[in-house]
Write a protein that holds these residues in place. Structure first.
Motif, PDB file in Angstrom:
ATOM      1  N   GLY A 167     -14.776   3.307  44.312  1.00 16.48           N
ATOM      2  CA  GLY A 167     -15.257   3.586  45.664  1.00 16.48           C
ATOM      3  C   GLY A 167     -16.707   3.188  45.882  1.00 16.48           C
ATOM      4  O   GLY A 167     -17.407   3.787  46.686  1.00 16.48           O
ATOM      5  N   THR A 169     -19.540   0.720  47.230  1.00 16.33           N
ATOM      6  CA  THR A 169     -19.833  -0.427  48.091  1.00 16.33           C
ATOM      7  C   THR A 169     -21.322  -0.765  47.989  1.00 16.33           C
ATOM      8  O   THR A 169     -21.764  -1.820  48.413  1.00 16.33           O
ATOM      9  CB  THR A 169     -19.503  -0.103  49.565  1.00 16.33           C
ATOM     10  N   ASP A 339      -8.040   4.278  47.033  1.00 12.44           N
ATOM     11  CA  ASP A 339      -9.000   5.119  47.749  1.00 12.44           C
ATOM     12  C   ASP A 339     -10.369   5.185  47.073  1.00 12.44           C
ATOM     13  O   ASP A 339     -11.309   5.783  47.615  1.00 12.44           O
ATOM     14  CB  ASP A 339      -8.460   6.554  47.861  1.00 12.44           C
ATOM     15  N   GLY A 340     -10.479   4.629  45.883  1.00 10.83           N
ATOM     16  CA  GLY A 340     -11.762   4.716  45.162  1.00 10.83           C
ATOM     17  C   GLY A 340     -12.015   6.088  44.555  1.00 10.83           C
ATOM     18  O   GLY A 340     -13.149   6.440  44.257  1.00 10.83           O
ATOM     19  N   VAL A 341     -10.949   6.863  44.399  1.00 15.89           N
ATOM     20  CA  VAL A 341     -11.081   8.190  43.784  1.00 15.89           C
ATOM     21  C   VAL A 341     -10.095   8.268  42.613  1.00 15.89           C
ATOM     22  O   VAL A 341      -8.917   8.551  42.802  1.00 15.89           O
ATOM     23  CB  VAL A 341     -10.753   9.316  44.802  1.00 15.89           C
TER      24      VAL A 341
END
Ligand code: ADP
Length: 380
Positions: A167, A169, A339-341
């Motif tokens: 997650g 960026t 979801d980046g989790v």
């Protein structure tokens, strides 16, 4: 630093103790140790403080301000907190770099220091799509949740998937030549993809990749880590060999599916390890089965691949290479990646979550000692 202490205001010691709890989000050390505290003044119940950022456009300036305000507001006697931001000048930045690198401004790859206690795991697979990166981020996050200091180098030059899986960026911050890796879920992450325009796959040749990786390992400030993961490109190509050369104490972790082609993977990984002298920590089988609603297990990709790879590696290398665990297929694992989790953060009770946490614990507890270390002794 100046301070006035009127009766009834907060004590200077308490203000200092509070500031020592403010951790720079990138450097992961108290701002009081990093030369980031410029001035502190106390007037009645008001504390005014000036914090120096490493660079003007520091992406985490809001976090630093909020954490400083929160820490000071909790001090008895403090009614109001005013945080003012400045930027370090060159001299202050040089002093910071000196502090981070250690006296004398250490050069070279810190994980190769004789005193380094960081375990380095290079995660390899025979081909793409077996879940190498997903396994890497989940193990890293699980270890961080267990209290370890963990970093990941995404060296998968053709795939760069780690930032998305975590997650992230945000771009790394640069303090001159020093690169500060973004932190997500308590793990420091750096990816070759963060240095490439528009996330284009890299078409560099071997020697350039080797130099890029070397520079990476030298210039990125990870601080003291308990564990560093390197997510290698699939196959046993140039990068894998560079890693073995640049980080001779790193150990291979081989990720495979239960599918039959596994023997091939073992052959190549084993040959590479034998050639470079790199240790092999073990094998992880991923996508081992799919549990149907009635609880029966479906061997979607066959069975036995992980055990076969471990067995072949044991035979090739002449030392026991364990199958560290088998992770089932789980929609939540794929979803967590999208979801980046990572799954281990919120699906701890799932079979995949339990297995990943168990493997992370086992890898964290492995004695480092002389494991995977090449001894420069010649038997007589
Ligand atoms: P690699 O790094 O080997 O190329 P990835 O980690 O990118 O593989 O995984 C490839 C795809 O498979 C991703 O979409 C990922 O979410 C999915 N995946 C990996 N492991 C599992 C698993 N155990 N269950 C479900 N999906 C998985």
């Amino acid at each position: 630093m100046s301070s006035d202490l009127p009766v009834g205001g907060p004590s200077e010691d308490a203000v200092h103790a509070a500031l020592a709890t403010v951790i720079d989000p990138e450097l992961r050390r108290p701002i009081t140790e990093l030369g980031m505290l410029d001035t502190v003044s106390v007037e009645g119940a008001t504390v005014r403080i000036r914090v120096l950022l490493t660079i003007a456009g520091c992406p985490l300036r809001d976090t630093i301000v909020q954490d400083t305000e929160a820490a000071l507001s909790a001090v008895p006697g403090v009614g109001r907190v005013e945080v003012d931001l400045g930027v370090m000048d060159q001299e202050q930045r040089d002093a910071l770099k000196e502090r981070l690198k250690g006296a004398g401004g250490r050069r070279g790859i810190p994980f190769n220091d004789p005193g380094s206690l960081t375990r380095v795991y290079a995660v390899a697979s025979g081909k793409g799509g077996v879940g190498k990166s997903s396994v890497t981020v989940n193990l890293a996050v699980a270890m961080a949740a267990q209290g370890l200091r963990v970093g990941i180098v995404d060296a998968d030059v053709y795939g760069f998937s780690v930032p998305a899986l975590m997650g992230i960026t945000q771009q790394p911050t640069r303090v001159d030549e020093l690169i500060l890796p973004p932190v997500a879920h308590d793990v420091k992450v750096i990816s070759i993809g963060m240095f490439v325009e528009g996330n284009q796959p890299i078409s560099w040749r071997g020697p350039m990749l080797h130099r890029a990786l070397e520079q990476f390992l030298t210039d990125v400030y990870f601080g003291d880590l308990d564990v560093l993961f390197l997510d290698l490109p699939p196959g046993t190509g140039d990068i894998a060999i560079s890693v073995a050369q640049l980080l001779p104490t790193s150990e291979l972790l081989v990720v495979t599916t239960p599918q039959g082609a596994a023997a091939d993977v073992a052959e190549r990984a084993g040959a590479m390890a034998a050639q470079t002298g790199q240790g092999v920590a073990g094998v992880i089988e991923n996508m081992s089965w799919l549990e149907s609603p009635d609880g029966t297990r479906l061997d979607l990709f066959g069975s036995g691949g992980g055990g076969a790879v471990a067995g072949r590696l044991t035979a090739t290398l002449g030392i026991d290479i364990p199958l560290l665990g088998s992770i089932p297929l789980d929609v939540a694992l794929r979803q967590g990646g999208d979801d980046g989790v990572p799954l281990v953060l919120d699906h701890l009770a799932s079979r995949a979550g339990i297995e990943l946490v168990r493997i992370a614990g086992a890898l964290a507890r492995r004695p480092r000692g002389l494991d995977g270390l090449r001894l420069n002794v010649t038997p007589r």
